[in-house]
Design an enzyme around this catalytic site. Structure first.
Site, PDB file in Angstrom:
ATOM      1  N   HIS A  73       0.837  -1.204   0.000  1.00 46.72           N
ATOM      2  CA  HIS A  73       0.000   0.000   0.000  1.00 46.72           C
ATOM      3  C   HIS A  73       0.876   1.260   0.000  1.00 46.72           C
ATOM      4  O   HIS A  73       0.652   2.185  -0.797  1.00 46.72           O
ATOM      5  CB  HIS A  73      -0.911  -0.007   1.235  1.00 46.72           C
ATOM      6  CG  HIS A  73      -1.575   1.297   1.516  1.00 46.72           C
ATOM      7  ND1 HIS A  73      -2.847   1.603   1.051  1.00 46.72           N
ATOM      8  CD2 HIS A  73      -1.155   2.390   2.205  1.00 46.72           C
ATOM      9  CE1 HIS A  73      -3.163   2.817   1.449  1.00 46.72           C
ATOM     10  NE2 HIS A  73      -2.161   3.312   2.152  1.00 46.72           N
ATOM     11  N   GLU A  74       1.875   1.304   0.903  1.00 43.23           N
ATOM     12  CA  GLU A  74       2.730   2.488   0.998  1.00 43.23           C
ATOM     13  C   GLU A  74       3.524   2.719  -0.285  1.00 43.23           C
ATOM     14  O   GLU A  74       3.653   3.856  -0.755  1.00 43.23           O
ATOM     15  CB  GLU A  74       3.688   2.339   2.184  1.00 43.23           C
ATOM     16  CG  GLU A  74       3.021   2.327   3.546  1.00 43.23           C
ATOM     17  CD  GLU A  74       2.256   3.594   3.827  1.00 43.23           C
ATOM     18  OE1 GLU A  74       2.668   4.675   3.353  1.00 43.23           O
ATOM     19  OE2 GLU A  74       1.223   3.528   4.527  1.00 43.23           O
ATOM     20  N   HIS A 124       1.658   4.417  -3.067  1.00 40.05           N
ATOM     21  CA  HIS A 124       1.667   5.883  -3.085  1.00 40.05           C
ATOM     22  C   HIS A 124       2.813   6.399  -3.947  1.00 40.05           C
ATOM     23  O   HIS A 124       2.655   7.382  -4.694  1.00 40.05           O
ATOM     24  CB  HIS A 124       1.810   6.421  -1.658  1.00 40.05           C
ATOM     25  CG  HIS A 124       0.567   6.305  -0.825  1.00 40.05           C
ATOM     26  ND1 HIS A 124      -0.638   6.839  -1.217  1.00 40.05           N
ATOM     27  CD2 HIS A 124       0.346   5.720   0.386  1.00 40.05           C
ATOM     28  CE1 HIS A 124      -1.551   6.593  -0.289  1.00 40.05           C
ATOM     29  NE2 HIS A 124      -0.986   5.911   0.689  1.00 40.05           N
ATOM     30  N   GLU A 140      -5.705   7.085  -0.861  1.00 40.26           N
ATOM     31  CA  GLU A 140      -5.673   5.871  -0.033  1.00 40.26           C
ATOM     32  C   GLU A 140      -6.388   4.715  -0.736  1.00 40.26           C
ATOM     33  O   GLU A 140      -5.910   3.575  -0.712  1.00 40.26           O
ATOM     34  CB  GLU A 140      -6.314   6.148   1.327  1.00 40.26           C
ATOM     35  CG  GLU A 140      -5.525   7.090   2.218  1.00 40.26           C
ATOM     36  CD  GLU A 140      -4.132   6.583   2.511  1.00 40.26           C
ATOM     37  OE1 GLU A 140      -3.982   5.370   2.761  1.00 40.26           O
ATOM     38  OE2 GLU A 140      -3.193   7.397   2.473  1.00 40.26           O
TER      39      GLU A 140
END
Length: 472
Positions: free
Chosen positions: A332-333, A336, A412
């Site tokens: 997920h990070e 970004h 997100e």
């Protein structure tokens, strides 16, 4: 009533109108925030049982703990917010800003610096203002740490550690703030008609330098950073980074458990020099909190014997995520980064910074702005920065903050979708549930409070987006 109030305000001199408008807007924002907080507080009070849609992901004990934790935080937020608003109003009404400026001037003159040393006086003013803020905020910080966080099992600090940490933070802040401010004021003074361009470029360089050096030189002053030991987790992180062309150079574990049991992870660095930082509280196999304090300074993984009772294992594994779930969180990070969210946020921030400096250049010569805050005979540059950026831009800042919150929620969802494409949907699903449990996040929220405040989507919305393609 509002028409009469506006008529009365319009009849005042311009500087009085500016001052009244600043106070009126400040209290309007405060009342709006209080209204939203009370809506959310009503949710905490009335939602006493786990909703049906949460029955499979949250037990009643954890639900009640999170409800009580958020209720306590809400109460604390109300009283600290009221104090902060009252303090700011009293400072403005009784001329606290010009008084502190004049006091700084007296102190500087006694040290041999006359009125021509405006930057020196500005730095003294800034030091005293931040010292006042630190001292008045200290009781609230103590109560939050040693009452609320302690009560709900998050605080890991002793009073001595807290005091040392607070003093260190203040000193480090001054070591950065004062030199940067002095250079900024000097640039504005000598920059001529286009000083706002040079000031903006300077703040851009400073922000990039701070982002680059923070984890290497500043953060280690407060927490211990240790390279992630060789093993399966490190290998899998490196493989995942390589697969998405993330230029990873190092992976660190930070001993955040010595401060709090809250968990986190982030990456930093520019160009081909990226690093990943994992809080030990995020890692089930590395968290000190999972070792019954037997090895408080070690981050070596636990070895669970094959014949060990699963119930015993469950009791010692209270915090953090399994390796697969950690990889999903990192997916997920890194999403970004891959999707350009980091660059987009920097671009938005710098466009906003340039706009603000441009408007500041247009307003700095307006004597009415200084007179509105008690500066009738002088127009110090630092005071102009404070008045314009903190007070005059307040309405704009509120709108911008809301827009960035909306954008953040969109980012997100996109980062979750990226992790899903990496095949991490199932693990991210379980990781989000665990992290919500570890941090006692309350999964039910008022829609208006959520829309205004939540930079991350509510848990149920994120889980629903992952549910459609969650792997078996």
């Amino acid at each position: 009533m509002w028409a009469q109030l506006l008529d009365a305000l319009w009849a005042l001199p311009l500087e009085k109108r500016i001052f009244a408008a600043v106070l009126l807007f400040s209290w309007t924002v405060y009342l709006w925030e209080t209204f939203l907080a009370q809506r959310q507080r009503r949710v905490y009070r009335t939602t006493t049982h786990v909703p049906k849609e949460l029955g499979q992901i949250m037990d009643s004990e954890t639900f009640e703990k999170s409800r009580l934790y958020q209720l306590d935080k809400s109460t604390f937020s109300f009283w600290s917010g009221l104090y902060s608003e009252a303090e700011g109003t009293i400072i403005l009404l009784f001329g606290g800003i010009p008084y502190l400026w004049n006091f700084s001037g007296v102190f500087c003159r006694r040290a041999g610096f006359g009125p021509e040393y405006e930057i020196t006086q500005s730095l003294m003013f800034l030091f005293l203002a931040t010292l006042f803020s630190a001292l008045t905020g200290l009781p609230w910080s103590l109560y939050n740490t040693f009452v609320i966080e302690e009560k709900h099992g998050f605080n890991q600090q002793t009073l001595g550690f807290f005091a040392k940490d607070a003093l260190k933070k203040f000193i480090v802040t001054q070591c950065i703030l004062l030199p940067v401010t002095s250079l900024l004021l000097y640039i504005i003074k000598i920059g001529g008609d286009y000083f706002f361009i040079y000031a903006w470029l300077f703040t851009l360089v400073v922000s990039l330098v701070l982002v680059t050096i923070y984890a290497d030189y500043i953060a280690p002053l407060f927490d211990k950073f240790i390279p992630l030991p060789e093993g399966t987790l490190k290998e899998e992180i490196e493989v995942m980074a390589k697969n998405i062309d993330f230029p990873l150079t190092k992976v660190y574990v930070v001993e955040g458990s010595k401060r709090s049991s809250h968990s986190n992870a982030y990456f930093y660095g520019f160009f081909k020099n990226k690093r990943i930082v994992l809080f030990d509280t995020l890692l089930e196999d590395y968290s000190i909190l999972n070792k019954d304090h037997q090895e408080e300074t070690s981050i070596e993984p636990q070895n669970i014997g094959e014949g060990e009772n699963p119930e015993t294992k469950a009791k010692t594994k209270k915090q953090g995520c399994k390796n697969e779930e950690v990889l999903a969180v990192l997916g997920h990070e890194l999403g970004h980064w891959k999707l350009g969210h980091t660059v987009k946020n920097i671009v938005i921030s710098q466009m906003n910074s340039f706009l603000c400096f441009f408007l500041f250049a247009m307003l700095i010569s307006r004597k009415e702005l200084f007179a509105a805050f008690g500066f009738y005979d002088s127009q110090p540059t630092l005071i102009g920065l404070m008045i314009i950026f903190q007070f005059i831009f307040s309405p704009y800042n509120e709108v911008l903050s809301f827009c960035l919150t909306v954008l953040s929620r969109r980012f997100e969802f996109q980062a979750d979708a990226f992790a899903k494409k990496l095949g991490k949907a199932k693990d991210l699903y379980s990781a989000l549930i665990k992290l919500n449990k570890d941090n006692l996040g309350f999964p039910v929220s008022d829609w208006l409070f959520s829309m205004w405040h939540y930079s991350h989507p509510p848990l149920l919305e994120r889980l629903q987006a992952l549910q459609d393609s969650k792997q078996d």
